[in-house]
Scaffold this active site. Structure first.
Site, PDB file in Angstrom:
ATOM      1  N   LYS A  99      38.079 116.770  59.855  1.00 14.16           N
ATOM      2  CA  LYS A  99      37.541 116.726  58.409  1.00 14.16           C
ATOM      3  C   LYS A  99      38.869 116.786  57.683  1.00 14.16           C
ATOM      4  O   LYS A  99      39.896 117.490  58.283  1.00 14.16           O
ATOM      5  CB  LYS A  99      36.907 117.925  58.387  1.00 14.16           C
ATOM      6  CG  LYS A  99      35.763 117.770  57.189  1.00 14.16           C
ATOM      7  CD  LYS A  99      34.635 116.830  57.426  1.00 14.16           C
ATOM      8  CE  LYS A  99      33.706 117.020  56.247  1.00 14.16           C
ATOM      9  NZ  LYS A  99      32.545 116.245  56.690  1.00 14.16           N
TER      10      LYS A  99
HETATM   11  P1  NAD Z   1      28.001 114.667  46.678  1.00 16.48           P
HETATM   12  O1  NAD Z   1      29.288 115.181  46.023  1.00 16.48           O
HETATM   13  O2  NAD Z   1      27.625 113.145  46.605  1.00 16.48           O
HETATM   14  O3  NAD Z   1      26.866 115.643  46.081  1.00 16.48           O
HETATM   15  C1  NAD Z   1      26.970 117.022  46.039  1.00 16.48           C
HETATM   16  C2  NAD Z   1      25.751 117.256  45.262  1.00 16.48           C
HETATM   17  O4  NAD Z   1      25.667 119.044  45.400  1.00 16.48           O
HETATM   18  C3  NAD Z   1      25.821 117.249  44.025  1.00 16.48           C
HETATM   19  O5  NAD Z   1      24.685 116.863  43.347  1.00 16.48           O
HETATM   20  C4  NAD Z   1      26.345 118.449  43.362  1.00 16.48           C
HETATM   21  O6  NAD Z   1      26.267 118.609  41.859  1.00 16.48           O
HETATM   22  C5  NAD Z   1      25.722 119.493  44.193  1.00 16.48           C
HETATM   23  N1  NAD Z   1      26.596 120.841  44.261  1.00 16.48           N
HETATM   24  C6  NAD Z   1      27.610 120.961  44.432  1.00 16.48           C
HETATM   25  N2  NAD Z   1      27.985 122.292  44.391  1.00 16.48           N
HETATM   26  C7  NAD Z   1      26.832 122.853  44.617  1.00 16.48           C
HETATM   27  C8  NAD Z   1      26.429 124.366  44.449  1.00 16.48           C
HETATM   28  N3  NAD Z   1      27.114 125.253  44.403  1.00 16.48           N
HETATM   29  N4  NAD Z   1      24.984 124.583  44.243  1.00 16.48           N
HETATM   30  C9  NAD Z   1      24.027 123.609  44.002  1.00 16.48           C
HETATM   31  N5  NAD Z   1      24.398 122.183  44.274  1.00 16.48           N
HETATM   32  C10 NAD Z   1      25.815 121.995  44.242  1.00 16.48           C
HETATM   33  O7  NAD Z   1      28.144 115.116  48.219  1.00 16.48           O
HETATM   34  P2  NAD Z   1      27.201 114.596  49.527  1.00 16.48           P
HETATM   35  O8  NAD Z   1      28.175 113.577  50.236  1.00 16.48           O
HETATM   36  O9  NAD Z   1      25.977 114.398  49.110  1.00 16.48           O
HETATM   37  O10 NAD Z   1      27.592 115.830  50.506  1.00 16.48           O
HETATM   38  C11 NAD Z   1      26.389 116.810  50.462  1.00 16.48           C
HETATM   39  C12 NAD Z   1      26.502 117.597  51.967  1.00 16.48           C
HETATM   40  O11 NAD Z   1      26.032 116.663  52.789  1.00 16.48           O
HETATM   41  C13 NAD Z   1      27.801 118.284  52.099  1.00 16.48           C
HETATM   42  O12 NAD Z   1      27.346 119.272  52.792  1.00 16.48           O
HETATM   43  C14 NAD Z   1      28.413 117.174  53.308  1.00 16.48           C
HETATM   44  O13 NAD Z   1      29.429 117.662  53.923  1.00 16.48           O
HETATM   45  C15 NAD Z   1      26.901 116.732  53.789  1.00 16.48           C
HETATM   46  N6  NAD Z   1      27.250 115.461  54.654  1.00 16.48           N
HETATM   47  C16 NAD Z   1      27.626 114.406  53.678  1.00 16.48           C
HETATM   48  C17 NAD Z   1      27.658 113.140  54.363  1.00 16.48           C
HETATM   49  C18 NAD Z   1      28.030 111.779  53.603  1.00 16.48           C
HETATM   50  O14 NAD Z   1      27.840 110.840  54.372  1.00 16.48           O
HETATM   51  N7  NAD Z   1      28.338 111.925  52.546  1.00 16.48           N
HETATM   52  C19 NAD Z   1      27.428 113.206  55.875  1.00 16.48           C
HETATM   53  C20 NAD Z   1      27.056 114.317  56.641  1.00 16.48           C
HETATM   54  C21 NAD Z   1      26.933 115.535  55.701  1.00 16.48           C
END
Ligand code: NAD
Length: 421
Positions: free
Chosen positions: A111
């Site tokens: 990561k």
């Molecule tokens: P992103 O940046 O596209 O979206 C994150 C979302 O969470 C946004 O809507 C943001 O406003 C919201 N957010 C941020 N802080 C917050 C808080 N304190 N309370 C409530 N909402 C909050 O990110 P993403 O890629 O959708 O990732 C979201 C989660 O999924 C993370 O934990 C990430 O590690 C995990 N994840 C992502 C992927 C991927 O392919 N992008 C893969 C596996 C896991």
């Protein structure tokens, strides 16, 4: 006088190690192997300068951690967030190791991230930061050794800049150095939706196991970004009733169900979900405790703790985010009979399609979206089934079962390779 207690800060690295320790104890893992798997293999910390639009220079701190490389090259996302720190990146890297193992993808766990609020930067500053960070990372990344991908606040554009920067140094185009790229630059069809789609596949598997289906299930989604926004849209299209969604600024709730397409349009016009016509406003804390069938945390770590776990009303918790639930909350939810789909399984659709993208890049190939989605479905269904069988065999919750499978796979691979020199 009432004494206000400061909220306890939960360190995700301690959570990750605690989860590993539980599995290692159950597996009666050799103490030496336990020591090896309990720590990251490498931790890389960089302070690097970026020229800002006003001509000044700012120094940013970035990280890349390789947790375990036994089963293949390092794989894991890049996060841009003001709270990024070494312990968070270590935890996310360890979770990637188990995630790749639980779905049988030949990658190790990594990561990375930069401590920055990207919303405070112009597009040019963001590009400059990404290009300099990639240059600093060039000694550890590469298609054969470590392949970054998007995570919170990074996207296909950031991956395009990373790929271009790495390629400029190499002197030729190296599409396989990152995944989650735009499709026109060697990205995979279906990668942008893969994490949300994989979450929906897991949810369908869980409901089938319970003798139910998606139709009419009341779903709450925390986080309306790449993962949460996609999961909400796919669930809405599949006939579930998405009754609440949120972003960092707060959430919206409509017990009769939200029109997710209209919410997405509102979001792109306003930048947040709040104020969506016809819905009540809720805080992120209230949203987690809403009356619903399925709760999907899709934002950040440590959202469900011992404090709010007793008030969670969902019957199914599908962890699309990494590390949303603390171990003491796990115990409470398990005792209350909540069916948990753990993060290392639930959100593994992202790394699975990242793996497909890497394979396509290395083979100079391009698959159709239906091929990608069918292969993703196969991986998610098989992995869900294996974790379920393990949980029934060991009479344990799904997280413990996923860890037993994953840690055993990594430990066996480590033992087979032997200790060098
Ligand atoms: P992103 O940046 O596209 O979206 C994150 C979302 O969470 C946004 O809507 C943001 O406003 C919201 N957010 C941020 N802080 C917050 C808080 N304190 N309370 C409530 N909402 C909050 O990110 P993403 O890629 O959708 O990732 C979201 C989660 O999924 C993370 O934990 C990430 O590690 C995990 N994840 C992502 C992927 C991927 O392919 N992008 C893969 C596996 C896991």
């Amino acid at each position: 006088m009432a004494i206000q207690q400061a909220p306890r800060v939960i360190n995700p690295w301690h959570v990750a190690q605690q989860q590993f320790d539980r599995a290692a104890a159950l597996l009666e893992l050799d103490p030496g192997l336990r020591e090896v798997l309990r720590e990251p293999r490498r931790e890389f910390k960089i302070h690097f300068p970026v020229k800002m639009d006003d001509g000044s220079v700012r120094v940013f701190t970035g990280y890349r951690v390789h947790h375990n490389l036994t089963r293949g090259p390092a794989k894991g996302g890049i996060r841009y967030h003001q709270d990024v720190n070494l312990d968070e990146v270590k935890a996310l890297a360890m979770w990637m190791t188990w995630k790749c193992a639980v779905v049988g993808i030949p990658f190790g766990g990594a990561k990375g991230g930069v401590a920055v609020d990207p919303k405070q930067l112009s597009k040019r500053e963001l590009e400059g930061l990404t290009r300099r960070f990639t240059t600093e990372l060039a000694v550890v990344i590469g298609p054969e050794k470590d392949i970054p991908a998007p995570d919170v606040n990074t996207n296909a554009q950031v991956m395009a800049w990373m790929m271009d920067t790495y390629s400029m140094h190499a002197g030729y185009t190296v599409p396989g150095v990152v995944t989650g790229k735009p499709v026109s630059l060697g990205g995979s069809e279906g990668r942008a939706e893969a994490t949300g789609r994989g979450t929906v596949y897991c949810l369908e598997d869980a409901l089938r196991h319970m003798g139910e289906d998606l139709a009419g299930q009341r779903v709450v989604v925390q986080g309306f970004g790449n993962v949460g926004g996609t999961a909400a849209r796919l669930l809405h299209e599949a006939g579930a009733r998405v009754i609440a969604v949120s972003d960092v600024t707060g959430g919206i709730h409509a017990p009769e169900g939200l029109d997710i397409k209209a919410v997405s349009r509102w979001m792109s016009e306003h930048g947040y979900v709040s104020g969506f016509p016809g819905a009540h406003t809720v805080s992120n804390a209230e949203l987690l405790e809403l009356d619903c069938d399925v709760l999907i945390p899709a934002a950040l770590e440590n959202q469900i703790t011992a404090q709010n776990a007793p008030r969670i009303k969902a019957r199914i918790l599908a962890e699309a985010a990494n590390g949303p639930t603390t171990p003491d909350a796990d115990d409470i939810l398990t005792a209350r009979g909540v069916f948990l789909i753990p993060d290392i399984l639930c959100n593994a659709g992202g790394v699975s399609v990242s793996y497909f993208e890497w394979v396509q890049d290395l083979n100079r190939d391009h698959w159709t979206e239906s091929v990608v989605n069918a292969k993703l479905r196969e991986i998610m269904d098989r992995s869900f089934g294996e974790v379920l069988v393990m949980s029934e065999r060991e009479a344990c919750d799904m997280r413990t079962a996923a860890y037993l499978l994953a840690v055993d796979r990594v430990a066996s691979a480590t033992a087979l390779r032997g200790l060098y020199p």
